[in-house]
Each structure stands twice: as C-alpha cells, then as structure tokens.
Design an enzyme around this catalytic site. Sequence first.
Site, short mmCIF file in Angstrom:
data_model
loop_
_atom_site.label_atom_id
_atom_site.label_comp_id
_atom_site.label_asym_id
_atom_site.label_seq_id
_atom_site.Cartn_x
_atom_site.Cartn_y
_atom_site.Cartn_z
CB VAL A 1 -0.64 0.07 0.93
CG1 VAL A 1 -1.70 -1.04 0.85
CG2 VAL A 1 -0.26 -0.19 2.56
CG MET B 1 3.55 -1.58 -9.84
SD MET B 1 5.02 -0.89 -11.72
CE MET B 1 4.12 0.63 -11.37
CE LYS B 2 5.15 0.41 -0.27
NZ LYS B 2 4.47 1.61 0.12
CG LEU B 3 10.45 -2.34 -3.41
CD1 LEU B 3 11.16 -3.99 -3.99
CD2 LEU B 3 10.85 -1.94 -2.28
#
Length: 279
Positions: A116, A166-168
């Site tokens: 998130v 994508m979070k990283l």
Amino acid sequence: MKAFLGMGLLGSNFVRALIKQGETVQVWNRTASKAQELEKEGAKAFANVADAVKGATEIHITLKDDATVDAVLKAAEPGLTPGAVIIDHTTTSKEGAVQRTREWKEKGFTYQHAPVFMGPINALESTGYMLVSGDEAVITALTPSLSKMTGKLIHFGAEAGKAAAMKLAGNAFLVCLTVSLKDTLTLSKSMDVSLDELLQLFSMWNPGTLISGRLQRMAAPDQSKPSWELNMARKDTQLFLDATQQAGNHLVLMPVIAALMDEFINKGFGNHDWTVIGK
C-alpha cells in the site's frame, strides 16, 4: 472472519477500520500488548499466532520485511483454515512475493501480495492506494473486500510480484523526493527564502504535473533537441552549490548531481536536453 498479524501503526488502524465496518477480527503481534490494546475496541487478541489465524478465511499481514513475513507465516501455518487466503500488505522484495505466491499455492493456500501507499490515517479512514497483481480470478474474488480497505485498488496485471516492484519504485521516488526537498529547504534558507514563501511558490507552481512528461523525455531515444540544455542546467546547479556554501550550509544530492552532469558534459552531451543524465 478475518485475522490481522502485525499491530504497528498501519496494522492497528486497519483493524480499527475493519471493526467499524462490522468485521470480526482476530489479532496478533510479536509484542502482545499492542494486540491486547485493540481488545477494548472489539478485536480479539491472541498471544500465539497459530491461534490467531484459526477460523479466519482472510489473514492480513503488515510486518517488517521478507524474513519476518516468512517466519510469522511458518509459525501461523498449523492454525490456518484449509483454503484460507493470506493477504500481505508488507513492503517486500519482488522475488519474495513471487516465491510466497508459488509456495503457498503448493501448500493449498492463496497468497496475495497487496502493498500500500497508505499511512496510518489512510488505514483508519480507508483512503490511499493499494496495489495488486497476479491471478486474475483471485484478485476478482478479493476486490470487494480489499476495496473497503483503501481509497483506490490499483491492478497491475497477471504477473506475480509486479505489485511489489511497483511499490518499491514508488518508495524510491518518495525517498529521493524527501532528500531533494531537504536540499531545497537548505538552499532556500541559504538565500533567506522562508518556508512560507517556498510554500507560496509551490501553491502556484506544481512540479508534480511534470513527472509523466519528464519520465517520457528521459526514456526517449534522442535528447539532442533540448528544452533545457545540460550546460545551462549545470550552470544553475553550480549556483545552488555556491549560494549554499557561502551561507555555510551543505547540500546532499546536488554535489552528486553536479558530478553526474559533468560526466555527461565531458562525453559531449552538453548541448543535449539535460534529461540525458537519466540514461
């Protein structure tokens, strides 16, 4: 019934929000007092993680890293209900998310990574962004439940681990943004520009609108037709450095950027668009 493992700031507020939505939630935390604190709000706390997941059809996780997730899930495994879905909101490596998706499927369980972009307030208010990728059928089945937890559920396709990547990538931007703002504040202080004046500038000029175009320009095969020449950008960068040094202050990113610019200028790219340094 749901179980939630990891009662940090994010996890505990997720639990509070779920309880307000009428959910029955069983909770566990390595430091038991953090889980017990939520009992006064309607959660049921367990000292043993295997007991915490018994009877739960959804097990949500907000932990520290890959190693912690693996260790906690191993300890919880004896209590898992057959067919239970494990939903991991932890920021982890892409490889870890892919491996857990595969391994838990082989054990007869569904593991869905759902990191998130949400702070504690977002978790409490069910706002912010939640990312998912992987098995389409699993995501379709989970969408009603996950959508209640976030402002926007973003689906990145069928590749397991894509949401983790994508979070990283997003977190990398946030880290760099924060350090760049530190340099901006230092430079502003060095030139007697107040915070209020800086905020006034950004209230009228929003550089965030430039991100998409800047990324596309950086990825383009040809930067030979500049909108801002590298030579000119380097000149301005030196002005940043000089003004700060004269005030006895220190910039963090700018010296590194200046060195990178010099490297590309020495290679003959001085008349190219300055985004060539992104190559």
